[in-house]
Design an enzyme around this catalytic site. Structure first.
Site, PDB file in Angstrom:
ATOM      1  N   THR A  93       0.889  -1.158   0.000  1.00  0.00           N
ATOM      2  CA  THR A  93       0.000   0.000   0.000  1.00  0.00           C
ATOM      3  C   THR A  93       0.922   1.201   0.000  1.00  0.00           C
ATOM      4  O   THR A  93       2.132   1.056   0.072  1.00  0.00           O
ATOM      5  CB  THR A  93      -0.886  -0.068   1.269  1.00  0.00           C
ATOM      6  OG1 THR A  93      -1.658  -1.272   1.218  1.00  0.00           O
ATOM      7  CG2 THR A  93      -1.824   1.102   1.415  1.00  0.00           C
ATOM      8  N   ASN A  99      -3.690  -3.424  -3.101  1.00  0.00           N
ATOM      9  CA  ASN A  99      -3.621  -4.590  -2.221  1.00  0.00           C
ATOM     10  C   ASN A  99      -2.252  -5.221  -2.345  1.00  0.00           C
ATOM     11  O   ASN A  99      -1.286  -4.700  -1.800  1.00  0.00           O
ATOM     12  CB  ASN A  99      -4.745  -5.585  -2.454  1.00  0.00           C
ATOM     13  CG  ASN A  99      -4.933  -6.500  -1.250  1.00  0.00           C
ATOM     14  OD1 ASN A  99      -4.612  -6.114  -0.130  1.00  0.00           O
ATOM     15  ND2 ASN A  99      -5.432  -7.695  -1.461  1.00  0.00           N
ATOM     16  N   ASP A 151      -9.125  -9.057   0.326  1.00  0.00           N
ATOM     17  CA  ASP A 151      -9.231  -8.454   1.656  1.00  0.00           C
ATOM     18  C   ASP A 151     -10.509  -8.873   2.381  1.00  0.00           C
ATOM     19  O   ASP A 151     -10.698  -8.523   3.542  1.00  0.00           O
ATOM     20  CB  ASP A 151      -9.180  -6.929   1.554  1.00  0.00           C
ATOM     21  CG  ASP A 151      -7.826  -6.379   1.975  1.00  0.00           C
ATOM     22  OD1 ASP A 151      -6.901  -7.173   2.182  1.00  0.00           O
ATOM     23  OD2 ASP A 151      -7.696  -5.149   2.105  1.00  0.00           O
ATOM     24  N   SER A 155      -6.809  -2.130   7.251  1.00  0.00           N
ATOM     25  CA  SER A 155      -6.027  -1.622   8.386  1.00  0.00           C
ATOM     26  C   SER A 155      -5.449  -0.244   8.102  1.00  0.00           C
ATOM     27  O   SER A 155      -4.713   0.297   8.944  1.00  0.00           O
ATOM     28  CB  SER A 155      -4.885  -2.593   8.716  1.00  0.00           C
ATOM     29  OG  SER A 155      -5.372  -3.780   9.268  1.00  0.00           O
TER      30      SER A 155
END
Length: 584
Positions: A386, A406, A428, A458
């Site tokens: 990321t 991702n 995810d 996250s």
């Protein structure tokens, strides 16, 4: 001659530390008025250029985001999604915080068990590589929404640097050229054609030009609706369907940006503004800080075993709640207020022993605060690939952006005739109940696959405000702009940086560079980067911690504000060689 010139330019860039990074190893870059910190020096320059032309922090953030889609193809993107957090320090919106959710969505044809075979087992890599892994992208919608609602310049202006970089090319460093060898880029003919030159890998010092991507960027700059409703949408869907994917034109047409209130908490004299669900980042960060707020961490040296013990136990408890309760708030009910209450944090704090680890298998949630969690967890994957960047403008407005494909280079699929990579964000979601993912996370049913749903993340873009003596929110001053990639380790990376700067007195560059530590409840292991003294590790082991030591992770790109001079201090993560903090 052009290739020879490129080699000379690359050698000069690598030879002059100030071209990409700070000249003093442990000191941040200092500017008076504006700052951009990102993983790529050319993307940083694009953001700074916009503010020199009169743009604000949002203009700079949008320019940086589009530029990263060109120069950081492993994570910067048009075909992914993410989050933007904005704090306004001036004008009619002074004191306002807002959060733009442009996370990818599951196509309408998605089903809960779509990645399981006839025996109920996960089909290897089907949610990671290729056309079935692709979620409906949100990055273009998010960046355009931000620019049109909160920017001062035009979309064409802020996209100009990205278009220029795609059309004219840029010189690949050794690290960048090596990154283009990624195996998932070799699996698909269009990606091979884009990321190789005449069938051979690019070499350091060569120019990397992307004319097809430049044409797509020009189309978006002229008419951004084309991406979701026009010719780009038709080309994109035709390519995905041809490859066996399930996305439709209706999926693209249905996509919308969600503007949400951020989660807000306190820590000592700071207000923490961070990412709400469908990110788990802000809730887990603030819950951990609520637990730690009852201690005086500054009484111990930074990264001493005593300090680390308390922080690790706070992480353990916050991650236990994350795994059980968090998901897309448009699909599941989240007990957010209870999770963020000070009384709940105090109850958790009372369960922490002074010098002894609590085994995760023995951890019991305080009673009377949260509803019973679901009894069966689900597999959830989350990549470390990321990117995050931080921006502040001359008026004191701040923007923190984290967005992603991702996995590195996403699904590996480059859209034919469009020139951009597509995400593998369907990975995810939870794919199968009852088994840990590659990070050991056992995610609750709140993150199961459903049509139109956004997967839990996250990502933790965070802005920290220092409160005024009278606690007037309009008088609160930005103190830190924080964020990082790193999968499940994003949240602890942000917390590591913040606590080292706020409690231990490290400057922002030292806080970013310091070795990181991570605990996520399951597996019951403390992860340590290289660089911790043997005595520290032995003391942690004596407290009952199992340690896994080695490597480096994340890429924190952060800003601090000097409370005395008002200078902006940029901390670029030295774990990567081609980023930069810069401004004026």
């Amino acid at each position: 001659m052009r290739y020879f010139s490129a080699l000379i330019l690359a050698a000069l860039v690598c030879a002059v530390p100030g071209a990409h990074s700070q000249t003093q190893p442990d000191q941040p870059v200092r500017t008076k008025h504006a700052m951009v910190v990102s993983i790529h020096h050319l993307a940083t320059d694009a953001g700074v250029e916009m503010m020199r032309e009169g743009g604000n922090a949002v203009d700079a953030a949008v320019a940086t985001g589009f530029a990263l889609a060109v120069v950081d193809p492993a994570a910067g993107n048009l075909g992914g999604g993410g989050f933007m957090l904005i704090h306004f320090s001036a004008g009619p919106d002074a004191g306002k915080n807002t959060f733009l959710d442009f996370r990818e969505r599951a196509p309408q044809a998605a089903t809960t068990n779509m990645y399981l075979d006839a025996n109920g087992n996960v089909v290897p890599r089907e949610s990671i590589t290729g056309f079935k892994a692709i979620g409906v992208p949100g990055s273009v919608a998010g960046l355009v929404y931000a620019e049109q609602k909160y920017g001062k310049l035009t979309l064409a202006q802020v996209m100009a640097p990205a278009i220029r970089l795609a059309a004219d090319g840029y010189v690949l460093s050794t690290e960048e050229a090596k990154d283009l060898h990624a195996s998932n880029l070799t699996k698909f003919p269009v990606s091979r054609h884009k990321f190789q030159r005449d069938g051979n890998f690019y070499q350091p010092g060569e120019f990397f030009r992307q004319p097809v991507l430049a044409a797509t960027l020009r189309t978006i700059a002229a008419d951004p609706n084309d991406f979701y409703h026009g010719a780009i949408a038709k080309k994109l869907v035709a390519d995905i369907r041809k490859g066996g994917g399930i996305m439709t034109l209706d999926d693209l047409a249905r996509y919308s940006v969600k503007e949400r209130p951020p989660v807000v908490g306190t820590y000592h004299n700071y207000t923490i503004v961070s990412a709400p669900p469908p990110s788990s980042g802000g809730v887990v960060l603030i819950e951990a800080l609520n637990i730690l707020d009852g201690y005086n961490l500054g009484r111990w040296p930074d990264r001493s075993p005593e300090e680390m013990h308390l922080i690790l136990e706070a992480y353990r408890r916050a991650y236990m709640d994350r795994n059980d309760y968090l998901g897309d708030p448009d699909y599941v009910k989240i007990p957010e207020a209870q999770m963020l209450s000070q009384s709940y944090a105090a109850a958790w704090r009372n369960s922490i022993k002074n010098d002894e680890a609590t085994p995760s298998s023995e951890l019991k949630r305080p009673e009377g605060f949260l509803p019973p969690p679901p009894t069966m967890g689900q597999v959830r994957h989350e990549s470390t690939q990321t990117t995050h960047y931080s921006v502040m403008d001359p008026e004191g407005n701040a923007v923190a952006v984290t967005y992603t494909l991702n996995n590195g280079f996403g699904s590996g699929v480059t859209a034919e005739g469009l020139g951009f990579l597509l995400n593998d964000e369907m990975d995810d979601f939870a794919s199968k109940q009852g088994a840990p993912n590659m990070f050991g996370l056992i995610q609750g049913p709140a993150d199961s696959i459903a049509p139109g749903k956004r997967p839990l993340s996250s990502m933790t873009p965070t802005i920290v405000l220092e409160n005024s003596p009278d606690n007037d929110p309009k008088k609160a001053k930005v103190r830190y702009v924080l964020g990082s990639p790193g999968g499940s380790r994003i949240i602890t990376t942000v917390a590591n940086v913040f606590l080292s700067a706020a409690d231990e007195g490290l400057n922002i560059q030292q806080a970013v560079d310091a070795p990181r530590f991570h605990m996520q409840y399951q597996p019951d292991v403390v992860y340590l980067e290289d660089g911790f003294p043997e005595a520290t590790m032995n003391r942690l082991r004596s407290m009952g911690y199992a340690l896994k030591v080695g490597g480096h992770w994340s890429d924190a790109e952060c800003i601090a504000v000097d409370p005395t001079t008002g200078e902006l201090l940029g901390g670029h993560d030295r774990r990567h060689s081609f980023g930069k903090a810069a401004g004026f």
